[in-house]
Structures are given as structure tokens and as C-alpha cells.
Scaffold this active site. Structure first.
Site, mmCIF file in Angstrom:
data_model
loop_
_atom_site.group_PDB
_atom_site.id
_atom_site.type_symbol
_atom_site.label_atom_id
_atom_site.label_comp_id
_atom_site.label_asym_id
_atom_site.label_seq_id
_atom_site.Cartn_x
_atom_site.Cartn_y
_atom_site.Cartn_z
ATOM 1 N N CYS A 20 -12.920 5.038 6.038
ATOM 2 C CA CYS A 20 -11.519 4.839 6.434
ATOM 3 C C CYS A 20 -10.632 4.679 5.202
ATOM 4 C CB CYS A 20 -11.399 3.606 7.328
ATOM 5 S SG CYS A 20 -12.342 3.705 8.856
ATOM 6 N N ASN B 97 10.336 11.157 -5.281
ATOM 7 C CA ASN B 97 10.238 12.176 -4.240
ATOM 8 C C ASN B 97 9.675 11.604 -2.945
ATOM 9 O OD1 ASN B 97 11.390 14.513 -5.254
ATOM 10 N ND2 ASN B 97 9.518 15.188 -6.278
ATOM 11 N N TRP C 172 8.681 9.977 -11.143
ATOM 12 C CA TRP C 172 9.211 11.177 -10.471
ATOM 13 C C TRP C 172 8.559 11.376 -9.104
ATOM 14 C CZ3 TRP C 172 5.615 15.275 -9.916
ATOM 15 C CH2 TRP C 172 6.114 16.395 -9.253
ATOM 16 N N CYS D 14 -14.140 -0.395 6.391
ATOM 17 C CA CYS D 14 -14.903 0.857 6.419
ATOM 18 C C CYS D 14 -14.571 1.707 5.193
ATOM 19 C CB CYS D 14 -14.588 1.615 7.706
ATOM 20 S SG CYS D 14 -15.267 3.286 7.770
#
Length: 814
Positions: free
Chosen positions: A82, A489, A485, A79
Site C-alpha cells: 500500500c 506545478n 518547480w 502494508c
């Protein structure tokens, strides 16, 4: 029989043709599977996305009778909507990670064959569909569908809070979300044992207070309450003039305002989680390291948390090259390619000391010259240890963590060092690489190294998922720095609160507001936003080679000295092993037979008489020798025929070539250790063997030898080492004419013997090759048996030929 064989051959041919027809179909099917993997493998989410992946086996345990509320997405991997919604759902999972005890996210791929019936049981008719399952939902519950749900993180977060407030029963881990009052605050510390009470003043339509309350759900010693702007008593008492704002309230009516850069949810949550005494639930309290040692075996090294240390980078190289690679005894194929790229990137961009850079260049040059498809780690280890002793080339042994040290031996260290190393490399690539350089050079090397060698395999899989998902977006060296970076995180968000998190160094979204306030900002809707225009300069400065501290580094001269000592110790060990092996080999004298001993005794007698004749005749045929060394420039004439004929007798190298020179004793004060060992110990071993052989001959001799010149005990063995010429003990002796004639006859016989032996060896060479040690009788028997077997085969052939002819004749009769 022929017909049966014919049918079998035909059937085999048909099967072969069928297999050939199936091969193209199988190839097409295989390519289809590679391009369109099974639905279970082609799902839009993975475990690293912090989303529970539902399937028929776990759906009941997750959705039914759960202590937390569950938001489940029912989607189809084919989909398009989706696929477009999946990044938002992943961001939502990261955003509300701290809410997990109260609410969690799940997803199920309805396009997978094994999930079709399951999705139908939950009345799923369209994709994507979000459903909310209350805590302690029953097994037959189909959930509450979100109608026209928003497609942004903030809107979804607010819809989840609305459902939480209206659900029954209340999740046991969920804190109260309704507004508080003056009366509750006055009696709060009488019924609650917490260190901090945070009051967030906001308007009725704001969600910040409830969001921060859920953000602090997993932390102890702090409680968050929401206060509406209409609560005049508290507003007046604390003097609140801005909404939203946060105040810390303490017993006896003391309060203070929480200092943040921006009055927003993210800044409130971060500041409250860093208050003194606030720790995650179930985790030990923070250890304030003000003493010189910690719980690790190494002394604690005070350091500046805002700087990078070269000691961490060199420790990372040591562990990477000498520990992780050592787990692979043979490196081949894609792993070898990954290693070459990894070392190449280190050579180009690592800002190391000269000795370390010399070693990296040496390793890189060696790897690039390896043309084969594999290498052994032992060969690589010799280059890493600089076994060739190239000048000013070394990589310090061992680890010395500084900025990456942890409060426990199993925390931080190498993973922290790896992240730091690759951040430094991406920044160096942006600073030094010319235009046209591949912007993914460092990231690709990092990805391949992690995939091939990183010891934590789940970690490697998670990193590979992130790289496969978004590394294609990197199109410049600046975006490479920011990509690494942002993924760092993301990893910090995923493992925050895990057992691998060091309580002294919590996993945060880095850099913190204290470290770089300009890096943080908010959108118009007060949602947190990274200011990448400020993040990039901060990263370029933080990981710059000019700001790397060299504290706690071992001096280069000490590193080189330790390397030399290690190489010397290794060589000494190898030399000791070689000496032991040589001594054992030479101390095992060969046991000659009685016949060989008698022949050698006769040869020795002939040799003594011949040398005496030559001495009396003026040394005819003896080459000149150095008086000090007793060495000759060419072999003696009588030794040449034996060497040319290759008789392989051990006495050939034991015969001295010159008589009249006293042999010089082996020198014991030689500086070269190798030659000292080979000469000193070998000479002693040979002398011991010679003495044992002389004793055996003395016991077994039948006829006493005629008087002659007596030589030193070590003559034969020392002459074999190249030390020729001996001084007889009795220098003055006379021989009569009969004995001289006898010697001359023996010399003539010896010469004839050598000539005849050479002719016989030449003529018998082919015979020895053909017979291979068999006698003439054996060869005759073989020939007779061969003839008999040939005759039998001919007879059998004629017999079966006649039988076949007779059978055919009978078949042809009417």
C-alpha cells in the site's frame, strides 16, 4: 489524631510512589505515540492529494447515490504494498483531476480503529483493494473490485474508462465516449451551440480521444468527439493521414488542423483549453486587457509574461515584512528562528538594488545580535523603517504589482510574488553559492517562513505536507531548483478551477509548450514526460538576476526622500505630543501653604539684605560671571549647604547667585527646534506660574515689606533655568547702620540655623528610620503589647504542657 495523621501520610507516600512508577510508563507511551501516531493521523493520504478520505461519517454520502462514479482504495497504513502504491494513486488523482464531475477517487485506511468494521462491511480481506462504484449506487452496494489492477497511471486510467463505458446508469456529467459518425457531425451545429468542435482521429485501440474528451469536461464552448480511422467519409473529407491527429471542425464544413508540438493527449488538451472563448464552466469569460485600467483600483501595467519584474519582488518583501509579520506583535521561539533564517537567505541571495540590500543587511545584523528568546515587531519595524537614518538604506513602502497583478483585487498578487521570490532565491543559490553549501538552505527557509508566518493557514498546511513528503530527496542546488518547480506545478494542478484562479492567468503546468517546447516530451507509451535536462536551463535563465526587469520601479532618490519625510513626520508628531505634555505639566502651579509663603517671604527679605551687604562690601564670596550670559561656573556659597543637606525646597534653585547683572531674555530665533521649544515655551509657562504666585503673596501678606530693591517678575523662575544675575530697578539706595547690624545678625542666625539643622538631621536619621513617622507614645504602646503577647504565649504553653502530663499519667494507671 496522631494515628490519623500517620495513616494519611502513609497513604500520600504510597500514592507518590505509584505516580513515580507511572511516570516512566507514561513517557514510554508518549514516545510511542510520537513515533507511531494514531492511524487516523498516520494515513497515506491527505486532503491536499485531491483524494476523498473516507470514514464512517461520510462513507454513505460519498459512495451511495452519487452523481459521479467513485473509485475507492481500501488499504492499511502498515502494508508495504500500500505504501509503494500510494505515489501512483496520488499521481492518478492529479492526472484525472479534470474528470471529477464524472469520476472521483477516494481512499480509506482499514488499519484505523474506527474503520475496521467499515472495511469488513465492504468485504475487504486484502490490501490494497480497488473498487469501482457506479453512479447512483445503492446504500448496500459493495462495489466492483478491480482484479489484478495495473500499478501505473496510464493502465489505471484506461481501466477507469472501461468501467465508465460499461456502467449503467450513465453519470449525468459524463460526455459521450463512443465514436462519432459523418451523419452526426453534419448535424452537430444544428443541435449544439458551441464555438469549437474538435475531432480526434485515432485507431480503435487508442484511448487518446476519450481521455481528451474527459479532460475538456469542465470547459465550455468546446466539444471533443472521437473518430475512428475506419470512418472513411470523414477521413477522406478532411484528408487525415496520421493517427492520432486533431482537427477543428466549424459550420459549413470548414476545418483546420490543430497545431501541437507532439500528437499526444497532453498537448491536445492544453491547446484546446487555450482556444478563444473556451472557459471553465461557471467562470466569467476572459477579460482582454487592452485598456489602460482594470477592475482594480490601480492602473493596469502592461508587462511581458516571459520576464520577472523587480517591482514584484520588492512588493513581496514589503508585504511579507510589513504586513504578514506585523500580525505577530511578539516573535519568539521557532518563529524567531524562522525569521532569522528567512532574512539571512534574503541577505545572501536576493538580487536587489543597493538601497534594499543595505536594509536587508541592517535587519539581518540586528536580528543576529538579538540574544534573547523573543523580539517585538515594533522594534523590528523601526529597523525596517530605518529610523536610525542610515545612509542609502530603504525598502519602498507599498506594493506595485506588475507581472503578478491580477484582473481582480483578490487574485494573484502576494502568492504569485512569494512563488516568484523563492524561485529567484533557489536559482541565485545555485548560481552564486560555493561548494559545500547546504542545498536545502533556501527551501528550509521557505518552509519555515510559510509554516510560521504565511497568512493562509490551509495553504501552509498543504505546503508542509509536500515538504515532509519529499524534500528529503533534495541533495543538490540543482535538485532544489527542480523540487520547487515541480511542487509549484503540483499546487497549480490542485487549485486549477478554484475561485482563486484568475481567468486571465489560468493555472497550468508551467512552462507551457509555447514558452519552452524542449521542456516537453513523451515516453514510449505516448505519455507526457518533462525533459528535466531542458527544464533546469530554462529555469536558470528565466529567474536569472540579469534578466529581471526594473520597469515601474520607483527611483531610489524618491524612495529615500519619502523615507526621510516619513521619519521627520513621525518625529514631529512625537515632539508635538511631548510639547503638549510638558506644557500641561508646567502650567499647573503648585499651591503653597500660608506658612510656606510666610517663610519664603522672610527668606526673600533676608536674601535681599544679604545681597545688598555683599554689594556694599565689594561682592565678597561672589564668583565671577560672564557679563553676556550672566552664568556662573559654580553654585553660590549659600546655596551649597542646602544642596548638601538635601532639604528639597523649591526655593533653593530659584535664588540668583550674582547681583548687578541684567538677565538676558530667552532667544526666540534659535535654530534647534528641541531647545527652542524647551526654552521658549517653558520660560513662558514658568513666568505665568511666577506671576500667579506673586499675586497670591501680595494678597496674603500681613505686614508690608520694607523698601528694598525691586526685581523683575521672572527672576525666580528664570534663575531656576540657569539664567542668573538681575539688574535692580533702583540702583542707588542707602542703608543706615542699624539696618546693616540687623542684616549681620540675621546672617549669623542663618549660618547657625544651617549648622544646627545639619547636626539634627544626622542624629535623627536613625530615629526616623526606626519610627517611620510614629510618635514616642505609639512606640511605647507597641513595646507593651509585644511584652503582654509574649507572656500570654508562655502561659498557654505551660498550661497545655501540664494538661498533657496529667493525661499521660491517667493512661498509665492499671
Amino acid at each position: 489524631m496522631a494515628r490519623r495523621l500517620g495513616r494519611a501520610t502513609s497513604r500520600f507516600t504510597e500514592e507518590t510512589q505509584t505516580c513515580h512508577k507511572r511516570i516512566p510508563a507514561f513517557a514510554v507511551w508518549l514516545c510511542f505515540c510520537l513515533v507511531f501516531p494514531p492511524a487516523a493521523e498516520a494515513g497515506l493520504y491527505s486532503p491536499s492529494d485531491q483524494i476523498i478520505l473516507l470514514n464512517p461519517e461520510n462513507v454513505e454520502s460519498v459512495l451511495a447515490n452519487s452523481t459521479a462514479a467513485i473509485v475507492a482504495e481500501f488499504y492499511a497504513s502498515w502494508c508495504g504494498h500500500c505504501v509503494a502504491f500510494s505515489p501512483v494513486y496520488k499521481s492518478l488523482a492529479r492526472d484525472i483531476k479534470e474528470w471529477k464531475p464524472a469520476v472521483d477517487l477516494a481512499a480509506i485506511d482499514c488499519a484505523a480503529q474506527q474503520n475496521i468494521k467499515l472495511c469488513s462491511a465492504y468485504s475487504i480481506t486484502g490490501y490494497p483493494t480497488l473498487k469501482f462504484f457506479h453512479a447512483y449506487s445503492k446504500a448496500d452496494s459493495k462495489g466492483e473490485a478491480y482484479k489484478a489492477f495495473p500499478r501505473d497511471v496510464q493502465g489505471l486510467r484506461h481501466r477507469i474508462i472501461d468501467k465508465l463505458e460499461n456502467q449503467e446508469p450513465w453519470p449525468p456529467a459524463c460526455p459521450p465516449l463512443e465514436p462519432t459518425s459523418q451523419a452526426e457531425i453534419d448535424s452537430f451545429f444544428e443541435t449544439n451551440n458551441v464555438q469549437h468542435l474538435a475531432l480526434i482521429f485515432e485507431k480503435a485501440s487508442s484511448y487518446i480521444g476519450r481521455e481528451v474528451t474527459l479532460d475538456l469536461l469542465q470547459f465550455e464552448n468546446v466539444t471533443v468527439r472521437r473518430v475512428l480511422s475506419t470512418e472513411q467519409d470523414l477521413v477522406t473529407k478532411l484528408g487525415v493521414t496520421e493517427f492520432p491527429s486533431c482537427y477543428l471542425y466549424y459550420p459549413k464544413g470548414n476545418f483546420t488542423r490543430l497545431k501541437v508540438n507532439i500528437e499526444a493527449r497532453h498537448f491536445y488538451s492544453y491547446a484546446l483549453q487555450r482556444l478563444p472563448g473556451v472557459v471553465r464552466s461557471g467562470r466569467p469569460p476572459l477579460v482582454h486587457i487592452d485598456h489602460p485600467t482594470n477592475s482594480t483600483e490601480e492602473p493596469w501595467r502592461p508587462f511581458n509574461r516571459s520576464r520577472v519584474y523587480m517591482a514584484d519582488l520588492e512588493s513581496t518583501l514589503h508585504y511579507s515584512l510589513r504586513v504578514e509579520l506585523a500580525a505577530h506583535s511578539v516573535i519568539r521561539g521557532n518563529a524567531l528562528v524562522s525569521l532569522k533564517k528567512y532574512i539571512s537567505v534574503l541577505t545572501k541571495y536576493f538580487p536587489g538594488r543597493p538601497v534594499v540590500m543595505n536594509l536587508l543587511r541592517s535587519v539581518d545584523s540586528w536580528l543576529q545580535n538579538q540574544s534573547g528568546g523573543e523580539i517585538t515587531y515594533e522594534a523590528l519595524r523601526k529597523i525596517l523603517d530605518n529610523s536610525a537614518q542610515s545612509p542609502d538604506t530603504a525598502l519602498p513602502e507599498g506594493v506595485r504589482w506588475v507581472g503578478c497583478q491580477g484582473s481582480q483585487p483578490h487574485l494573484r498578487r502576494f502568492p504569485c510574488g512569494m512563488w516568484t521570490l523563492f524561485h529567484v532565491l533557489t536559482v541565485q543559490a545555485k548560481s552564486t553559492s560555493p561548494r559545500g553549501t547546504d542545498p536545502k538552505e533556501v527551501l528550509s527557509a521557505m518552509r519555515n517562513y510559510v509554516r510560521s508566518f504565511f497568512g493562509c493557514r490551509p495553504c501552509a498546511e498543504h505546503f508542509e505536507n509536500m515538504a515532509r513528503e519529499s524534500m528529503v530527496e533534495v541533495d543538490s542546488t540543482s535538485s532544489a531548483v527542480l523540487w520547487l518547480w515541480s511542487r509549484h506545478n503540483r499546487v497549480n494542478n490542485r487549485i486549477a478551477g478554484a475561485l482563486s484562479e484568475d481567468p486571465n492567468f489560468p493555472k497550468i503546468q508551467w512552462p507551457s509548450p509555447e514558452m519552452c517546447s524542449a521542456c516537453h516530451t513523451v515516453r514510449d507509451n505516448r505519455e507526457h514526460k518533462w525533459n528535466k535536462e531542458q527544464v533546469l536551463p530554462f529555469l536558470m535563465s528565466y529567474f536569472s538576476s540579469s534578466r529581471i526587469l526594473t520597469d515601474y520601479l520607483e527611483d531610489e532618490s524618491q524612495v529615500l526622500a519619502k523615507q526621510r519625510e516619513a521619519i521627520a513626520a513621525q518625529k514631529h508628531g512625537e515632539r508635538r505630543a511631548r510639547e503638549a505634555l510638558d506644557s500641561v505639566t508646567h502650567l499647573l502651579p503648585s499651591q503653597p501653604t500660608v506658612q510656606e509663603e510666610e517663610e519664603e517671604e522672610e527668606d526673600e527679605g533676608t536674601q535681599d539684605e544679604t545681597m545688598a551687604d555683599e554689594e556694599e562690601e565689594g561682592g565678597e564670596g561672589a564668583p565671577a560671571a560672564d557679563e553676556m550670559g550672566g552664568k556662573t561656573s559654580e553654585p553660590t556659597p549659600w546655596a551649597k549647604p542646602e544642596m548638601e543637606l538635601g532639604r528639597g525646597r523649591q526655593r533653593a534653585h530659584n535664588r540668583p547667585s550674582i547681583v548687578g547683572m541684567r538677565m538676558r531674555e530667552p532667544q526666540e530665533d534659535i535654530v534647534d527646534l528641541d531647545s527652542f521649544v524647551n526654552q521658549h515655551y517653558k520660560a513662558k509657562a514658568l513666568r505665568l506660574a511666577a506671576s500667579s504666585r506673586v499675586k497670591q503673596r501680595t494678597l496674603q501678606r500681613k505686614v508690608e515689606q520694607e523698601p528694598g530693591p525691586v526685581f523683575g517678575l521672572g527672576m525666580e523662575m528664570d534663575a531656576g533655568l540657569g539664567m542668573v544675575g538681575l539688574q535692580p530697578v533702583e540702583a542707588d539706595f542707602d542703608l543706615d547702620v542699624g539696618r546693616q547690624r540687623k542684616r549681620l545678625q540675621k546672617r549669623e542666625l542663618i549660618g547657625q540655623y544651617y549648622v544646627e539643622e545639619a547636626e539634627l538631621s544626622h542624629r535623627g536619621r536613625w530615629m526616623s528610620v526606626l519610627s517611620i513617622g510614629f510618635s514616642k507614645v505609639d512606640i511605647s504602646l507597641c513595646v507593651i503589647l509585644y511584652c503582654l503577647s509574649s507572656m500570654c504565649l508562655v502561659a498557654m504553653y505551660l498550661f497545655f504542657k501540664n494538661r498533657l502530663r496529667l493525661r499521660r499519667a491517667k493512661v498509665s494507671l492499671p
